[in-house]
Design a protein around this motif. Structure first.
Motif, PDB file in Angstrom:
ATOM      1  N   THR A  34       5.822  54.389  -1.248  1.00 60.75           N
ATOM      2  CA  THR A  34       6.750  53.376  -1.765  1.00 60.75           C
ATOM      3  C   THR A  34       7.161  52.375  -0.684  1.00 60.75           C
ATOM      4  O   THR A  34       7.495  51.236  -0.990  1.00 60.75           O
ATOM      5  CB  THR A  34       8.017  54.006  -2.375  1.00 60.75           C
ATOM      6  OG1 THR A  34       8.747  54.707  -1.358  1.00 60.75           O
ATOM      7  CG2 THR A  34       7.672  54.956  -3.506  1.00 60.75           C
ATOM      8  N   GLY A  35       7.105  52.793   0.593  1.00 57.80           N
ATOM      9  CA  GLY A  35       7.406  51.863   1.681  1.00 57.80           C
ATOM     10  C   GLY A  35       6.443  50.683   1.658  1.00 57.80           C
ATOM     11  O   GLY A  35       6.821  49.538   1.961  1.00 57.80           O
ATOM     12  N   TYR A  38       7.760  47.953  -0.572  1.00 55.17           N
ATOM     13  CA  TYR A  38       8.811  47.143   0.060  1.00 55.17           C
ATOM     14  C   TYR A  38       8.210  46.228   1.124  1.00 55.17           C
ATOM     15  O   TYR A  38       8.651  45.091   1.310  1.00 55.17           O
ATOM     16  CB  TYR A  38       9.906  48.047   0.647  1.00 55.17           C
ATOM     17  CG  TYR A  38      10.737  48.689  -0.447  1.00 55.17           C
ATOM     18  CD1 TYR A  38      11.780  47.983  -1.040  1.00 55.17           C
ATOM     19  CD2 TYR A  38      10.428  49.961  -0.921  1.00 55.17           C
ATOM     20  CE1 TYR A  38      12.516  48.540  -2.072  1.00 55.17           C
ATOM     21  CE2 TYR A  38      11.155  50.529  -1.961  1.00 55.17           C
ATOM     22  CZ  TYR A  38      12.198  49.804  -2.535  1.00 55.17           C
ATOM     23  OH  TYR A  38      12.907  50.348  -3.569  1.00 55.17           O
ATOM     24  N   ARG A  39       7.191  46.723   1.800  1.00 58.15           N
ATOM     25  CA  ARG A  39       6.517  45.901   2.807  1.00 58.15           C
ATOM     26  C   ARG A  39       5.777  44.728   2.155  1.00 58.15           C
ATOM     27  O   ARG A  39       5.744  43.629   2.697  1.00 58.15           O
ATOM     28  CB  ARG A  39       5.543  46.759   3.614  1.00 58.15           C
ATOM     29  CG  ARG A  39       6.244  47.719   4.572  1.00 58.15           C
ATOM     30  CD  ARG A  39       5.278  48.706   5.215  1.00 58.15           C
ATOM     31  NE  ARG A  39       5.941  49.555   6.180  1.00 58.15           N
ATOM     32  CZ  ARG A  39       6.179  49.209   7.448  1.00 58.15           C
ATOM     33  NH1 ARG A  39       5.746  48.049   7.906  1.00 58.15           N
ATOM     34  NH2 ARG A  39       6.819  50.024   8.259  1.00 58.15           N
ATOM     35  N   VAL A  98      11.900  44.451   7.008  1.00 63.82           N
ATOM     36  CA  VAL A  98      11.720  45.099   5.708  1.00 63.82           C
ATOM     37  C   VAL A  98      13.008  45.753   5.199  1.00 63.82           C
ATOM     38  O   VAL A  98      13.304  45.713   3.995  1.00 63.82           O
ATOM     39  CB  VAL A  98      10.537  46.104   5.738  1.00 63.82           C
ATOM     40  CG1 VAL A  98      10.754  47.224   6.735  1.00 63.82           C
ATOM     41  CG2 VAL A  98      10.248  46.670   4.352  1.00 63.82           C
ATOM     42  N   SER A  99      13.825  46.312   6.097  1.00 64.13           N
ATOM     43  CA  SER A  99      15.047  46.984   5.645  1.00 64.13           C
ATOM     44  C   SER A  99      16.064  46.001   5.075  1.00 64.13           C
ATOM     45  O   SER A  99      16.879  46.375   4.223  1.00 64.13           O
ATOM     46  CB  SER A  99      15.684  47.779   6.787  1.00 64.13           C
ATOM     47  OG  SER A  99      14.865  48.885   7.105  1.00 64.13           O
ATOM     48  N   ALA A 102      14.734  45.293   1.612  1.00 61.82           N
ATOM     49  CA  ALA A 102      14.857  46.489   0.767  1.00 61.82           C
ATOM     50  C   ALA A 102      16.288  46.745   0.327  1.00 61.82           C
ATOM     51  O   ALA A 102      16.538  47.599  -0.524  1.00 61.82           O
ATOM     52  CB  ALA A 102      14.307  47.711   1.500  1.00 61.82           C
ATOM     53  N   ARG A 108      14.967  46.417  -5.451  1.00 58.85           N
ATOM     54  CA  ARG A 108      14.965  47.875  -5.640  1.00 58.85           C
ATOM     55  C   ARG A 108      14.775  48.243  -7.111  1.00 58.85           C
ATOM     56  O   ARG A 108      14.111  49.219  -7.432  1.00 58.85           O
ATOM     57  CB  ARG A 108      16.258  48.506  -5.108  1.00 58.85           C
ATOM     58  CG  ARG A 108      16.494  48.291  -3.627  1.00 58.85           C
ATOM     59  CD  ARG A 108      17.357  49.379  -3.015  1.00 58.85           C
ATOM     60  NE  ARG A 108      16.633  50.647  -2.916  1.00 58.85           N
ATOM     61  CZ  ARG A 108      15.775  50.932  -1.942  1.00 58.85           C
ATOM     62  NH1 ARG A 108      15.535  50.098  -0.983  1.00 58.85           N
ATOM     63  NH2 ARG A 108      15.137  52.089  -1.944  1.00 58.85           N
ATOM     64  N   GLY A 128       9.167  58.067   0.591  1.00 60.15           N
ATOM     65  CA  GLY A 128      10.058  56.917   0.692  1.00 60.15           C
ATOM     66  C   GLY A 128      11.386  57.280   1.327  1.00 60.15           C
ATOM     67  O   GLY A 128      11.443  58.074   2.274  1.00 60.15           O
ATOM     68  N   ARG A 178      16.418  50.520  12.076  1.00 60.49           N
ATOM     69  CA  ARG A 178      15.933  50.547  10.698  1.00 60.49           C
ATOM     70  C   ARG A 178      16.588  51.708   9.940  1.00 60.49           C
ATOM     71  O   ARG A 178      17.028  51.545   8.799  1.00 60.49           O
ATOM     72  CB  ARG A 178      14.410  50.680  10.710  1.00 60.49           C
ATOM     73  CG  ARG A 178      13.758  50.414   9.389  1.00 60.49           C
ATOM     74  CD  ARG A 178      12.449  49.655   9.571  1.00 60.49           C
ATOM     75  NE  ARG A 178      11.432  50.394  10.297  1.00 60.49           N
ATOM     76  CZ  ARG A 178      10.498  51.132   9.711  1.00 60.49           C
ATOM     77  NH1 ARG A 178      10.477  51.250   8.397  1.00 60.49           N
ATOM     78  NH2 ARG A 178       9.588  51.743  10.424  1.00 60.49           N
ATOM     79  N   ASP A 182      18.897  51.462   6.616  1.00 60.99           N
ATOM     80  CA  ASP A 182      18.500  52.182   5.400  1.00 60.99           C
ATOM     81  C   ASP A 182      19.576  53.168   4.958  1.00 60.99           C
ATOM     82  O   ASP A 182      19.787  53.378   3.760  1.00 60.99           O
ATOM     83  CB  ASP A 182      17.165  52.911   5.625  1.00 60.99           C
ATOM     84  CG  ASP A 182      15.986  51.949   5.709  1.00 60.99           C
ATOM     85  OD1 ASP A 182      16.103  50.802   5.219  1.00 60.99           O
ATOM     86  OD2 ASP A 182      14.935  52.335   6.269  1.00 60.99           O
ATOM     87  N   ARG A 185      22.907  50.940   3.568  1.00 59.91           N
ATOM     88  CA  ARG A 185      22.890  49.958   2.474  1.00 59.91           C
ATOM     89  C   ARG A 185      23.606  50.526   1.269  1.00 59.91           C
ATOM     90  O   ARG A 185      23.743  51.737   1.110  1.00 59.91           O
ATOM     91  CB  ARG A 185      21.450  49.567   2.135  1.00 59.91           C
ATOM     92  CG  ARG A 185      20.680  50.637   1.431  1.00 59.91           C
ATOM     93  CD  ARG A 185      19.370  50.109   0.839  1.00 59.91           C
ATOM     94  NE  ARG A 185      18.548  51.244   0.502  1.00 59.91           N
ATOM     95  CZ  ARG A 185      17.409  51.568   1.110  1.00 59.91           C
ATOM     96  NH1 ARG A 185      16.923  50.820   2.061  1.00 59.91           N
ATOM     97  NH2 ARG A 185      16.754  52.645   0.734  1.00 59.91           N
TER      98      ARG A 185
END
Ligand code: C5P
Length: 221
Positions: A34-35, A38-39, A98-99, A102, A108, A128, A178, A182, A185
């Motif tokens: 799943t990363g 997001y990337r 990316v974070s 995301a 999301r 993920g 990062r 993560d 958030r």
């Protein structure tokens, strides 16, 4: 049932994707990174010069993108509107923001819906940050894979040494930053689900981790 879903979450660089890919291989399951999704959104935002703070533009972008994950030789090929971006989503430029991307609510929602759809038929190993806690709360097996930040940075350093101009110290700092973004958030942060099994891989080999998860998965059938 004959197939289950396996969620593998944890901080950056804990070995989730390698482990998840190998577990899927052994079980004949589908591996979903799943990363990478997001990337892919992040790469697209960079190309469109959309600032991470511009949540309306990000939301519009996320709903317009076509992201496809295909099984490939290096685990998984990522297609963004038909273009193979498997390598470009791993760039430092993408990794550094990316974070921030995301953290966007619509991003999301869109990706989470895709992920649930992919897992609907079971037989999926998904890695993920929020899979066990948010995307697949009913996954039959949840693993939270960790390792010390020093160990994670040193693994990443060996992996990319020569390819990117970055020191071990820089990498450790970036990984810690990062993780903090993560974890802090508001929407679906990185968290260990209450029913997840915590595995610290600091002193374990990939093979040991894979074997442990495969064994556990058989107890859930
Ligand atoms: O797994 P990877 O390190 O490639 O993930 C990149 C980033 O994507 C993470 O740092 C996080 O910000 C975001 N991500 C997320 N939720 C997931 C997977 C990744 O927010 N399920």
């Amino acid at each position: 049932s004959d197939r289950i879903n396996i969620a593998i979450d944890g901080p950056a660089g804990a070995g989730k994707s390698t482990v998840a890919r190998k577990v899927a291989e052994q079980l004949g399951y589908i591996y979903i990174d799943t990363g990478a999704m997001y990337r892919a959104v992040t790469l697209s935002a960079l190309r469109a010069s959309i600032e991470p703070q511009d949540s309306r533009a990000l939301a519009a972008l996320a709903t317009s993108l076509d992201i496809e994950l295909l099984p490939g030789d290096k685990g998984q090929t990522v297609l963004l509107n038909g273009e193979d971006v498997t390598d470009s989503i791993r760039s430092r430029e993408v990794t550094l923001i990316v974070s921030l991307i995301a953290a966007n609510e619509t991003v999301r929602e869109v990706l989470g819906a895709m992920q649930r759809k992919l897992a609907a038929k079971k037989g999926v190993v998904m890695d993920g940050r929020d899979i066990g806690s948010h995307v697949l709360p009913n996954a039959e097996l949840k693993v939270f894979l960790t390792a010390t930040v020093e160990e994670r940075a040193s693994r990443r350093f060996k992996e990319i040494s020569g390819k990117q101009d970055v020191t071990l110290e820089q990498l450790a700092q970036e990984i810690a930053d990062r993780d903090r973004l993560d974890e802090q958030r508001e929407i679906a942060p990185l968290i260990c689900a209450s029913d997840a099994l915590v595995m610290d891989s600091t002193a374990m080999t990939i093979e040991e981790v894979v074997e442990a998860i495969v064994k556990l998965s058989r107890t859930k059938l």
